[in-house]
Write an enzyme that holds these catalytic residues in place. Structure first.
Site, PDB file in Angstrom:
ATOM      1  N   ASN A 250      54.455  73.408  43.802  1.00 41.60           N
ATOM      2  CA  ASN A 250      54.293  73.959  42.456  1.00 41.60           C
ATOM      3  C   ASN A 250      53.191  75.012  42.514  1.00 41.60           C
ATOM      4  OD1 ASN A 250      53.938  74.469  39.753  1.00 41.60           O
ATOM      5  ND2 ASN A 250      53.179  72.421  39.234  1.00 41.60           N
TER       6      ASN A 250
ATOM      7  N   GLU B 212      51.979  61.781  38.628  1.00 40.69           N
ATOM      8  CA  GLU B 212      50.806  62.596  38.937  1.00 40.69           C
ATOM      9  C   GLU B 212      49.662  62.174  38.013  1.00 40.69           C
ATOM     10  OE1 GLU B 212      51.941  66.718  40.686  1.00 40.69           O
ATOM     11  OE2 GLU B 212      52.184  66.839  38.532  1.00 40.69           O
TER      12      GLU B 212
ATOM     13  N   SER C  35      46.472  66.143  44.399  1.00 38.75           N
ATOM     14  CA  SER C  35      45.617  66.298  45.588  1.00 38.75           C
ATOM     15  C   SER C  35      46.293  65.853  46.892  1.00 38.75           C
ATOM     16  CB  SER C  35      44.276  65.581  45.384  1.00 38.75           C
ATOM     17  OG  SER C  35      43.556  66.213  44.330  1.00 38.75           O
TER      18      SER C  35
ATOM     19  N   HIS D  29      54.918  68.270  32.849  1.00 42.06           N
ATOM     20  CA  HIS D  29      53.768  68.376  33.750  1.00 42.06           C
ATOM     21  C   HIS D  29      52.463  68.177  32.978  1.00 42.06           C
ATOM     22  CE1 HIS D  29      50.792  70.002  36.509  1.00 42.06           C
ATOM     23  NE2 HIS D  29      51.652  69.704  37.466  1.00 42.06           N
TER      24      HIS D  29
HETATM   25  P1  13P Z   1      47.241  69.631  43.189  1.00 41.25           P
HETATM   26  O1  13P Z   1      48.095  69.341  44.410  1.00 41.25           O
HETATM   27  O2  13P Z   1      46.573  70.951  43.238  1.00 41.25           O
HETATM   28  O3  13P Z   1      46.342  68.488  42.890  1.00 41.25           O
HETATM   29  O4  13P Z   1      48.272  69.740  41.961  1.00 41.25           O
HETATM   30  C1  13P Z   1      49.216  68.752  41.801  1.00 41.25           C
HETATM   31  C2  13P Z   1      50.196  69.196  40.786  1.00 41.25           C
HETATM   32  O5  13P Z   1      49.883  69.317  39.618  1.00 41.25           O
HETATM   33  C3  13P Z   1      51.545  69.509  41.243  1.00 41.25           C
HETATM   34  O6  13P Z   1      52.421  69.682  40.178  1.00 41.25           O
END
Ligand code: 13P
Length: 239
Positions: free
Chosen positions: A6, A157, A193, A88
């Site tokens: 993403n 997430e 992360s 999201h």
């Molecule tokens: P990071 O991998 O930068 O933590 O972001 C995760 C994310 O929001 C993917 O949609």
């Protein structure tokens, strides 16, 4: 495995083109059968995918119309986009989309037959209240969502893990994913992360079917390295 990159509001059209060239050639040179999806910004959707799917980070749930600043079905169709991220964390917590709006968007794009990557996740204060509170919070994010939709992928997430370098423990990820597994047959991704250093071990966890990666996937080489880790896991599972 399913691996998603993403980009959020990162990369120009030219940078996306260069990125896709690297990832496409890695995927074809290594005969990779895992599902790879890249979500570039709207300005870089004009890619002709071969081995990698292009998805969109957002869309307005109408065919077209007077919705200033939005992009609708007709524009997405022109680029052959059939995959969308919905729910999201940044759209919920930064842009302020409500569950009602999200559910409406879900229904619209499901009716159009899109593959939907539907994101859920709790803020830190909820996580600190324990597993039951956390699952109660996620349950609310499933309001109005058809969890048996055949082209559904769920991405877990945690809000506090996104872009922070923090991740839940492996057993915390497993316990949320096993609770999610009891609710839906959809593949389950973990996001927040994920990077080269932890992608392999996260993908190896029970009920984790892939990853949704933000910042660490901005490097095409790092993303390819994560794909290579998924391939290794497939081999181990097959052995
Ligand atoms: P990071 O991998 O930068 O933590 O972001 C995760 C994310 O929001 C993917 O949609």
């Amino acid at each position: 495995m399913i691996l998603c990159a993403n980009f959020k509001a990162n990369k120009t059209r030219q940078e996306t083109r260069a990125y896709m060239a690297v990832v496409e050639s890695f995927v074809s040179a290594n005969d990779i059968s895992d599902t790879i999806i890249v979500f570039p910004p709207f300005t870089a959707l004009d890619h002709d995918p071969r081995n990698v799917l292009i998805g969109v980070q957002n869309g307005y749930p109408v065919k077209n119309g007077a919705y200033t600043g939005e992009i609708a079905l007709e524009q997405l169709e022109e680029f052959g986009i059939r995959t969308i991220l919905i729910g999201h964390s940044e759209r919920r917590h930064v842009i302020g989309e409500t569950q009602e709006q999200i559910a409406h968007k879900f229904r619209f794009f499901a009716e159009q037959g899109f593959a939907i990557i539907y994101c859920v996740g709790e803020p830190l204060s909820v996580r600190e209240e324990g597993h039951e509170a956390l699952m109660g919070y996620i349950e609310k994010q499933f309001e109005g969502i058809d969890l048996s939709y055949p082209d559904l992928i769920i991405a877990y997430e945690p809000v506090w893990a996104i872009g922070t370098g923090l991740t839940p423990t492996n057993s915390d990820i497993e316990s949320v994913h096993s609770a999610l597994r009891s609710k839906t047959p959809a593949p389950l991704l973990y996001g927040g992360s994920v990077k080269v250093e932890n992608a392999g071990e996260i993908m190896a966890l029970e009920n984790v079917d892939g990853v949704l990666v933000g910042s660490a996937a901005l490097s095409a080489n790092d993303f390819c390295e994560m794909i290579a880790q998924a391939v290794e896991l497939n081999t181990e599972i097959g052995e």
